[in-house]
Design an enzyme around this catalytic site. Structure first.
Site, PDB file in Angstrom:
ATOM      1  N   MET A   1      37.974  35.945  35.424  1.00 18.58           N
ATOM      2  CA  MET A   1      38.050  36.046  33.955  1.00 18.58           C
ATOM      3  C   MET A   1      38.621  34.757  33.374  1.00 18.58           C
ATOM      4  O   MET A   1      39.569  34.190  33.920  1.00 18.58           O
ATOM      5  CB  MET A   1      38.952  37.211  33.557  1.00 18.58           C
ATOM      6  CG  MET A   1      38.537  38.543  34.162  1.00 18.58           C
ATOM      7  SD  MET A   1      39.512  39.877  33.487  1.00 18.58           S
ATOM      8  CE  MET A   1      38.944  41.242  34.513  1.00 18.58           C
TER       9      MET A   1
ATOM     10  N   ASP B   1      37.123  39.595  40.614  1.00 15.96           N
ATOM     11  CA  ASP B   1      36.910  39.524  39.161  1.00 15.96           C
ATOM     12  C   ASP B   1      37.432  38.206  38.610  1.00 15.96           C
ATOM     13  O   ASP B   1      38.637  37.966  38.589  1.00 15.96           O
ATOM     14  CB  ASP B   1      37.642  40.688  38.481  1.00 15.96           C
ATOM     15  CG  ASP B   1      36.933  42.013  38.694  1.00 15.96           C
ATOM     16  OD1 ASP B   1      35.742  42.087  38.361  1.00 15.96           O
ATOM     17  OD2 ASP B   1      37.573  42.967  39.187  1.00 15.96           O
TER      18      ASP B   1
ATOM     19  N   MET C   1      28.526  48.156  33.722  1.00 18.41           N
ATOM     20  CA  MET C   1      29.942  48.201  33.337  1.00 18.41           C
ATOM     21  C   MET C   1      30.229  49.522  32.630  1.00 18.41           C
ATOM     22  O   MET C   1      29.588  49.853  31.638  1.00 18.41           O
ATOM     23  CB  MET C   1      30.290  47.048  32.390  1.00 18.41           C
ATOM     24  CG  MET C   1      30.168  45.653  32.965  1.00 18.41           C
ATOM     25  SD  MET C   1      31.231  45.308  34.377  1.00 18.41           S
ATOM     26  CE  MET C   1      32.860  45.674  33.751  1.00 18.41           C
TER      27      MET C   1
ATOM     28  N   PHE D   1      39.961  44.204  31.837  1.00 19.94           N
ATOM     29  CA  PHE D   1      41.184  44.752  32.432  1.00 19.94           C
ATOM     30  C   PHE D   1      40.853  45.877  33.412  1.00 19.94           C
ATOM     31  O   PHE D   1      39.872  46.597  33.220  1.00 19.94           O
ATOM     32  CB  PHE D   1      42.099  45.316  31.331  1.00 19.94           C
ATOM     33  CG  PHE D   1      42.525  44.260  30.350  1.00 19.94           C
ATOM     34  CD1 PHE D   1      43.631  43.454  30.605  1.00 19.94           C
ATOM     35  CD2 PHE D   1      41.786  44.034  29.195  1.00 19.94           C
ATOM     36  CE1 PHE D   1      43.999  42.456  29.713  1.00 19.94           C
ATOM     37  CE2 PHE D   1      42.146  43.033  28.296  1.00 19.94           C
ATOM     38  CZ  PHE D   1      43.253  42.240  28.550  1.00 19.94           C
TER      39      PHE D   1
ATOM     40  N   HIS E   1      32.326  38.664  40.603  1.00 19.62           N
ATOM     41  CA  HIS E   1      31.931  39.113  39.260  1.00 19.62           C
ATOM     42  C   HIS E   1      32.485  38.128  38.235  1.00 19.62           C
ATOM     43  O   HIS E   1      33.685  38.127  37.964  1.00 19.62           O
ATOM     44  CB  HIS E   1      32.478  40.541  39.053  1.00 19.62           C
ATOM     45  CG  HIS E   1      32.209  41.112  37.697  1.00 19.62           C
ATOM     46  ND1 HIS E   1      32.827  42.266  37.244  1.00 19.62           N
ATOM     47  CD2 HIS E   1      31.386  40.707  36.689  1.00 19.62           C
ATOM     48  CE1 HIS E   1      32.400  42.540  36.026  1.00 19.62           C
ATOM     49  NE2 HIS E   1      31.541  41.607  35.660  1.00 19.62           N
TER      50      HIS E   1
ATOM     51  N   ASP F   1      30.981  49.567  37.702  1.00 21.03           N
ATOM     52  CA  ASP F   1      32.287  48.895  37.691  1.00 21.03           C
ATOM     53  C   ASP F   1      33.100  49.351  36.486  1.00 21.03           C
ATOM     54  O   ASP F   1      32.699  49.140  35.342  1.00 21.03           O
ATOM     55  CB  ASP F   1      32.041  47.373  37.623  1.00 21.03           C
ATOM     56  CG  ASP F   1      33.310  46.553  37.786  1.00 21.03           C
ATOM     57  OD1 ASP F   1      34.348  47.117  38.177  1.00 21.03           O
ATOM     58  OD2 ASP F   1      33.251  45.337  37.515  1.00 21.03           O
TER      59      ASP F   1
ATOM     60  N   HIS G   1      35.358  42.847  45.917  1.00 22.49           N
ATOM     61  CA  HIS G   1      34.945  42.510  44.542  1.00 22.49           C
ATOM     62  C   HIS G   1      36.011  41.596  43.930  1.00 22.49           C
ATOM     63  O   HIS G   1      37.183  41.943  43.879  1.00 22.49           O
ATOM     64  CB  HIS G   1      34.821  43.824  43.764  1.00 22.49           C
ATOM     65  CG  HIS G   1      34.289  43.710  42.380  1.00 22.49           C
ATOM     66  ND1 HIS G   1      32.959  43.887  42.066  1.00 22.49           N
ATOM     67  CD2 HIS G   1      34.916  43.477  41.196  1.00 22.49           C
ATOM     68  CE1 HIS G   1      32.793  43.763  40.762  1.00 22.49           C
ATOM     69  NE2 HIS G   1      33.968  43.511  40.195  1.00 22.49           N
TER      70      HIS G   1
ATOM     71  N   SER H   1      38.074  46.068  44.188  1.00 22.96           N
ATOM     72  CA  SER H   1      38.402  44.893  43.378  1.00 22.96           C
ATOM     73  C   SER H   1      39.840  44.472  43.630  1.00 22.96           C
ATOM     74  O   SER H   1      40.762  45.284  43.535  1.00 22.96           O
ATOM     75  CB  SER H   1      38.225  45.230  41.898  1.00 22.96           C
ATOM     76  OG  SER H   1      38.882  44.250  41.114  1.00 22.96           O
TER      77      SER H   1
ATOM     78  N   MET I   1      33.230  36.838  34.732  1.00 29.74           N
ATOM     79  CA  MET I   1      33.346  37.176  33.303  1.00 29.74           C
ATOM     80  C   MET I   1      33.793  35.902  32.606  1.00 29.74           C
ATOM     81  O   MET I   1      34.943  35.767  32.175  1.00 29.74           O
ATOM     82  CB  MET I   1      34.338  38.329  33.123  1.00 29.74           C
ATOM     83  CG  MET I   1      33.753  39.658  33.600  1.00 29.74           C
ATOM     84  SD  MET I   1      34.997  40.905  33.969  1.00 29.74           S
ATOM     85  CE  MET I   1      35.364  40.445  35.657  1.00 29.74           C
TER      86      MET I   1
END
Ligand code: DX5
Ligand code: ZN
Length: 215
Positions: free
Chosen positions: A36, A34, A136, A142, A65, A174, A32, A7, A67
């Site tokens: 957010m 992330d 998860m 975080f 991913h 993850d 990966h 990530s 979120m």
């Protein structure tokens, strides 16, 4: 062989190109990313632009991913940016089936991520049309949090459900992965390790060795 999906959440963005080149050379399988939004999770990272930038410099599988809440209004942008896999949290949108259909029709892989406070059975209705399920093992938001061992049973449950129904999703984990927790997940049948701080906090010239030891 276990796949490794580092990530870039913990990467220094000023050195992102260098970082991705090092991950590329060290035998990582996926990158990966992330995403957010400060709404589904209490943290903000980056948007589709970062996917587009990564796409220019690597041919690794971009494992995005999301979120974010809602999901559907943004999905097209993440497809067009060059994602290979897009995973989202199904409870973050009213129309998870529709989102999966959009992703599949675009010819890339759809996935879902299971929040620690959700159960595997909550989303079984989606399993037939996806290629990845992220378990998860931290509350999303975080990097650098402690691995939640009580989530591990979801991995072996998914292995069983996949076998019983002939589904073809891969199982990723993850959050909080290090040498010890990687072993627990592998023993439970995981296919992919998403890994942030444990790898990215190290010297770039050690990435290859760490990835090998995780495998
Ligand atoms: C957490 C993210 C993870 C995170 C993992 O919300 O989804 O991908 O980057 O970082 P570590 O490995 O540090 O837990
Ligand atoms: Zn993630």
């Amino acid at each position: 062989m276990i796949k490794i999906s580092p990530s870039i959440l913990s990467a220094d963005l000023l050195e992102l190109e260098d970082e991705i080149n090092s991950l590329d050379k060290s035998g990582a399988d996926y990158i990966h990313i992330d995403i957010m939004d400060g709404h589904y999770v209490p943290n903000i990272t980056f948007g589709p632009n970062i996917v587009r930038s990564c796409r220019k410099i690597t041919s690794k599988i971009l494992d995005v991913h999301l979120m974010i809440k809602p999901v559907e209004p943004y999905i097209r942008e993440f497809i067009d940016a060059g994602s290979d896999i897009i995973s989202f949290h199904p409870e973050a949108d009213e129309n998870p089936e529709g989102i999966i259909e959009i992703i599949n029709k675009a010819g890339i892989n759809a996935g879902i991520a299971i929040h620690p406070n959700k159960n595997v059975v909550d989303f079984e209705f989606l399993f037939k049309s996806i290629k990845q399920i992220i378990v998860m093992t931290v509350v999303p938001g975080f990097g650098g949090q402690k691995f939640m061992e009580d989530q591990v049973k979801k991995i072996s449950d998914l292995v069983n459900i996949r076998k019983l129904n002939n589904f073809d999703f891969e199982i990723s984990v993850d959050g909080g992965i290090n040498n010890d927790t990687a072993k627990i997940c592998i023993d439970n049948g995981v296919d992919i390790l998403s890994i942030g701080s444990f790898l990215l906090s190290q010297d770039k010239n050690k990435y290859g060795n760490i990835i090998n030891s995780l495998r």
